[in-house]
Design an enzyme around this catalytic site. Sequence first.
Site, PDB file in Angstrom:
ATOM      1  N   CYS A   1      37.188  10.818 -42.201  1.00 11.38           N
ATOM      2  CA  CYS A   1      37.341  11.065 -43.406  1.00 11.38           C
ATOM      3  C   CYS A   1      37.181  10.121 -44.701  1.00 11.38           C
ATOM      4  O   CYS A   1      38.511   9.374 -44.794  1.00 11.38           O
ATOM      5  CB  CYS A   1      38.186  11.649 -43.289  1.00 11.38           C
ATOM      6  SG  CYS A   1      39.275  12.528 -44.256  1.00 11.38           S
TER       7      CYS A   1
ATOM      8  N   ARG B   1      26.739  16.295 -40.849  1.00 11.37           N
ATOM      9  CA  ARG B   1      27.229  17.034 -41.925  1.00 11.37           C
ATOM     10  C   ARG B   1      28.690  15.718 -42.139  1.00 11.37           C
ATOM     11  O   ARG B   1      29.268  14.501 -42.788  1.00 11.37           O
ATOM     12  CB  ARG B   1      27.942  17.809 -42.080  1.00 11.37           C
ATOM     13  CG  ARG B   1      28.743  18.545 -43.141  1.00 11.37           C
ATOM     14  CD  ARG B   1      30.469  18.142 -43.580  1.00 11.37           C
ATOM     15  NE  ARG B   1      30.753  18.169 -42.606  1.00 11.37           N
ATOM     16  CZ  ARG B   1      32.589  18.313 -42.017  1.00 11.37           C
ATOM     17  NH1 ARG B   1      33.305  17.303 -43.225  1.00 11.37           N
ATOM     18  NH2 ARG B   1      33.315  18.879 -41.390  1.00 11.37           N
ATOM     19  N   ASP B   2      29.720  15.797 -41.017  1.00  8.80           N
ATOM     20  CA  ASP B   2      30.831  15.320 -40.874  1.00  8.80           C
ATOM     21  C   ASP B   2      30.785  13.317 -40.841  1.00  8.80           C
ATOM     22  O   ASP B   2      31.849  12.398 -41.041  1.00  8.80           O
ATOM     23  CB  ASP B   2      32.080  15.351 -39.894  1.00  8.80           C
ATOM     24  CG  ASP B   2      32.732  14.512 -39.992  1.00  8.80           C
ATOM     25  OD1 ASP B   2      33.838  14.869 -41.251  1.00  8.80           O
ATOM     26  OD2 ASP B   2      34.030  14.745 -39.085  1.00  8.80           O
TER      27      ASP B   2
END
Length: 359
Positions: A290, A65-66
């Site tokens: 991010c 995911r990240d």
Amino acid sequence: MLSCALRPIRPAGISVRCASNEPWATIRQGEVKIPELGRDPPSFELKARHPNWPKEVKIVEVGPRDGLQNEPVFVRTEDKIKFIKSLVDAGLKHIEATSFVSERAVPQLRDCETIMKNLPEAPDVNFSVLVPNEKHFARALAAGAKEIAVFTSPSSKFVKANMKSTIPEVNDAYKAMVKEATSKGIAVRGYLSCVITCPYSGFTNPKDVAVMAEEMISWGCHEISLGDTTGAGTPGSTRSLLYHVLERLPANQVALHCHDTFGQALANVLSGLEMGITTFDSSAGGLGGCPFARRSTGNLATEDLVFMLSGMKIKTGVDLLKLIDTSRLMAREYLHKRKTASRVAEAFPIAEFGKVQDT
């Protein structure tokens, strides 16, 4: 001297040495000697062990995911499923499988429903998914999610940029969602982003982080992961952060999520260990970053974390060689990169499925 195991490999003449000048991996006459880097720490006597080091830790693997959400290349759904299955085979028991988010915001994870339908049969593995709001929470429930993760931040500017809302509005919505989830038997993990610094507002007050972490536990979250989103944390700032958080929460409800932007992630993990933290997030091959924090490079590589913990005689349950194979396959075959972001994965002369890596 480390006790070594033999692993067949083609003849070569490579010797890799560590700082003590003892052979770490020696290849000769068709064999490679590698320290015992399976699921248990290597068999050597550890002197001067720190009294707070635990006997084992929990690793939350966030690569699927990240790790993949910030990659410019869309990884095919079938390759993501293979990736997750390989992580399970390597011994990881807590895996963040995907995220139920807007396809427009995070196109790399637009196949979340298909991923959930094809997760491996592994009763002893906990698969979690990230959800940003009630709409996507409903999607996750329909897909059979057993654990969700919610995220916010003590930085109002980061919340505004990421979620187009205010902290009170986000927290009120999450409080209701967490209550609904726990009433249905769904576990909830909380993420706090930008706990050291914020790309929009600078330094984050650790007291604000501590207050919000305590609030999220009061909603019903079982664990709060403290995210050093910009990777600017140091052992000093990490210790200061944990000092304030641990005044309000027990260590077993706190996890560290370190990015390695400034090369500080392992040092920060060590600080966490010495303050009683036993849960750490990491990403196979150092994948990630991010999308809302520029220059925020990858997460701490799971291989690097496992290697360090193994050398401290702290159990992880992870087979490092299988994990290295998995990360190299993801980087080179699925993401079309020359190498991973893991120093450990790149240092070992073992490539996918035990083949020799030409260097």
